[in-house]
Structures are given as structure tokens and as C-alpha cells.
Design a protein around this motif. Structure first.
Motif, mmCIF file in Angstrom:
data_model
loop_
_atom_site.group_PDB
_atom_site.id
_atom_site.type_symbol
_atom_site.label_atom_id
_atom_site.label_comp_id
_atom_site.label_asym_id
_atom_site.label_seq_id
_atom_site.Cartn_x
_atom_site.Cartn_y
_atom_site.Cartn_z
ATOM 1 N N TYR A 3 -31.130 -22.746 73.731
ATOM 2 C CA TYR A 3 -30.755 -21.346 73.533
ATOM 3 C C TYR A 3 -29.277 -21.259 73.152
ATOM 4 C CZ TYR A 3 -29.605 -16.494 74.629
ATOM 5 O OH TYR A 3 -29.145 -15.210 74.576
ATOM 6 N N GLU A 4 -28.433 -21.953 73.892
ATOM 7 C CA GLU A 4 -26.996 -21.903 73.634
ATOM 8 C C GLU A 4 -26.649 -22.527 72.288
ATOM 9 O OE1 GLU A 4 -25.361 -23.609 77.198
ATOM 10 O OE2 GLU A 4 -25.890 -21.838 78.375
ATOM 11 N N MET A 5 -27.388 -23.571 71.908
ATOM 12 C CA MET A 5 -27.163 -24.178 70.598
ATOM 13 C C MET A 5 -27.521 -23.183 69.491
ATOM 14 S SD MET A 5 -27.650 -27.929 69.644
ATOM 15 C CE MET A 5 -27.472 -28.635 68.056
ATOM 16 N N ALA A 6 -28.647 -22.502 69.653
ATOM 17 C CA ALA A 6 -29.051 -21.503 68.658
ATOM 18 C C ALA A 6 -28.018 -20.384 68.559
ATOM 19 C CB ALA A 6 -30.425 -20.938 69.011
ATOM 20 N N GLN A 7 -27.489 -19.960 69.694
ATOM 21 C CA GLN A 7 -26.476 -18.900 69.687
ATOM 22 C C GLN A 7 -25.192 -19.375 69.006
ATOM 23 O OE1 GLN A 7 -27.094 -15.680 70.771
ATOM 24 N NE2 GLN A 7 -29.146 -16.555 70.839
ATOM 25 N N ALA A 8 -24.772 -20.590 69.314
ATOM 26 C CA ALA A 8 -23.535 -21.128 68.749
ATOM 27 C C ALA A 8 -23.641 -21.323 67.233
ATOM 28 C CB ALA A 8 -23.176 -22.444 69.430
ATOM 29 N N HIS A 9 -24.847 -21.605 66.749
ATOM 30 C CA HIS A 9 -25.043 -21.865 65.320
ATOM 31 C C HIS A 9 -25.652 -20.682 64.572
ATOM 32 C CE1 HIS A 9 -24.088 -26.219 65.229
ATOM 33 N NE2 HIS A 9 -24.305 -26.076 66.524
ATOM 34 N N ALA A 10 -25.707 -19.526 65.203
ATOM 35 C CA ALA A 10 -26.371 -18.358 64.598
ATOM 36 C C ALA A 10 -25.802 -18.012 63.228
ATOM 37 C CB ALA A 10 -26.281 -17.155 65.532
ATOM 38 N N ASP A 11 -24.509 -18.101 63.046
ATOM 39 C CA ASP A 11 -23.901 -17.763 61.755
ATOM 40 C C ASP A 11 -24.002 -18.909 60.749
ATOM 41 O OD1 ASP A 11 -23.191 -15.253 62.695
ATOM 42 O OD2 ASP A 11 -21.189 -15.898 63.320
ATOM 43 N N LEU A 12 -23.921 -20.139 61.228
ATOM 44 C CA LEU A 12 -23.920 -21.301 60.339
ATOM 45 C C LEU A 12 -25.321 -21.719 59.888
ATOM 46 C CD1 LEU A 12 -21.319 -23.481 62.265
ATOM 47 C CD2 LEU A 12 -20.937 -22.133 60.188
ATOM 48 N N TYR A 13 -26.288 -21.604 60.792
ATOM 49 C CA TYR A 13 -27.637 -22.094 60.524
ATOM 50 C C TYR A 13 -28.259 -21.521 59.240
ATOM 51 C CZ TYR A 13 -32.647 -22.839 61.119
ATOM 52 O OH TYR A 13 -33.968 -23.160 60.911
ATOM 53 N N PRO A 14 -28.228 -20.222 59.009
ATOM 54 C CA PRO A 14 -28.870 -19.700 57.789
ATOM 55 C C PRO A 14 -28.263 -20.267 56.499
ATOM 56 C CG PRO A 14 -28.405 -17.912 59.313
ATOM 57 C CD PRO A 14 -27.717 -19.138 59.848
ATOM 58 N N ARG A 15 -26.963 -20.490 56.509
ATOM 59 C CA ARG A 15 -26.288 -20.967 55.294
ATOM 60 C C ARG A 15 -26.373 -22.473 55.107
ATOM 61 N NH1 ARG A 15 -20.398 -18.636 55.734
ATOM 62 N NH2 ARG A 15 -20.691 -19.631 57.740
ATOM 63 N N PHE A 16 -26.413 -23.231 56.227
ATOM 64 C CA PHE A 16 -26.287 -24.681 56.123
ATOM 65 C C PHE A 16 -27.455 -25.460 56.700
ATOM 66 C CE2 PHE A 16 -21.916 -22.967 56.402
ATOM 67 C CZ PHE A 16 -21.446 -23.373 55.161
ATOM 68 N N LYS A 17 -28.600 -24.818 56.921
ATOM 69 C CA LYS A 17 -29.702 -25.506 57.596
ATOM 70 C C LYS A 17 -30.159 -26.758 56.855
ATOM 71 C CE LYS A 17 -33.218 -22.233 56.116
ATOM 72 N NZ LYS A 17 -34.133 -21.221 56.601
ATOM 73 N N ALA A 18 -29.982 -26.812 55.558
ATOM 74 C CA ALA A 18 -30.365 -28.007 54.795
ATOM 75 C C ALA A 18 -29.490 -29.218 55.145
ATOM 76 C CB ALA A 18 -30.279 -27.720 53.299
ATOM 77 N N LEU A 19 -28.329 -28.971 55.738
ATOM 78 C CA LEU A 19 -27.412 -30.060 56.084
ATOM 79 C C LEU A 19 -27.585 -30.572 57.525
ATOM 80 C CD1 LEU A 19 -24.182 -28.595 54.433
ATOM 81 C CD2 LEU A 19 -25.770 -30.294 53.476
ATOM 82 N N TYR A 20 -28.342 -29.837 58.325
ATOM 83 C CA TYR A 20 -28.543 -30.235 59.716
ATOM 84 C C TYR A 20 -29.496 -31.420 59.813
ATOM 85 C CZ TYR A 20 -26.370 -25.979 61.625
ATOM 86 O OH TYR A 20 -25.496 -24.977 61.983
#
Length: 140
Positions: A3-20
Motif C-alpha cells: 500500500y505504501e509503495m503504491a502511495q509513494a509511486h502514485a505520481d510516477l507509476y502512470p508515466r514510468f510503469k514501463a521502466l519498473y
């Protein structure tokens, strides 16, 4: 944690999910499925587990728990740290833990380990004890 990881990456995830990396994506997606209420309930459970362990430490005059670090020796490679079953209660509790390899090795030559667990907030004490205990388990 998810949950905390999702919250911390909420802004970055949509833009950079291909890099995760795949495991990071898995945790973020898992965390996205956890509600704030469930997270709050999980934190309450964590505090309860911690309180019970600290009470047991105080009642029984325990300064440091020592336990096997895993159910077997270290795995080959860096893909995994092995079976985490023996770490779960300590991870859940948030108590400081330090694992050290022992001189004992598996048939494959991989080390077994022990974990030292101290009272909440005693991270530095656990590290000092770890130095002393690790000296007993000198690699040969």
C-alpha cells in the motif's frame, strides 16, 4: 508495504510503469488494491504484535531474540533471499533485525544464517550485538 509503495509511486507509476521491474510492478499493483481503511487496520495489527513481543521481552528480561534466519541455507544467485517464513513476525512487528551468515554451510557450500531481533528503537544496540555475534561466526 505494498500500500505504501503504491502511495509513494502514485505520481510516477502512470508515466514510468514501463521502466519498473516486474517485482516492483507487482507490489505497486497489489498496493493499489488495498484501501486506506485496510491499511489502517494492518497498522493496528502491527502495533498489537509489536506490543506483545515487547511485553514478552520485558516480562522475561529478554534483550535480544536470536533465531534462524531462514528455513535453510542461502539460495544460489541474487534472484531471491530464500524462504522468508522465519522473518515474517519480525518484519510485521517492525522490530530491528540483523541477519548474519554463520560458518556452517550447506552441502552446496552456501551459508546458514541467524537473525538477531532487538526492542523497538534499539537499532544501534542490535548492530553492536551483531558485531560481537558475527565475530563468533567467522567465515573460514
Amino acid at each position: 508495504m505494498a500500500y505504501e509503495m503504491a502511495q509513494a509511486h502514485a505520481d510516477l507509476y502512470p508515466r514510468f510503469k514501463a521502466l519498473y521491474r516486474p517485482n516492483t510492478l507487482r507490489l505497486i499493483r497489489m498496493g493499489q488494491g488495498i484501501s486506506a481503511a485496510q491499511h489502517d487496520a494492518n497498522l493496528a495489527m502491527q502495533r498489537e504484535v509489536r506490543a506483545r513481543l515487547l511485553d514478552a521481552m520485558q516480562t522475561n528480561e529478554i534483550d535480544l531474540w536470536i533465531a534462524p534466519a531462514a528455513t535453510g541455507s542461502a539460495p544460489r544467485g541474487i534472484e531471491s533471499t530464500g524462504n522468508s517464513a522465519l522473518n515474517l513476525v519480525w518484519t510485521l512487528s517492525g522490530l530491528p533485525v540483523l541477519a548474519v551468515p554463520t560458518a556452517s554451510r550447506s552441502a552446496e557450500g552456501l551459508p546458514f544464517g541467524v537473525q538477531m531481533i532487538g526492542a523497538f528503537g534499539n537499532d544501534e544496540r542490535v548492530l553492536r550485538w551483531g558485531e560481537q555475534i558475527a565475530a563468533v561466526f567467522v567465515y573460514s
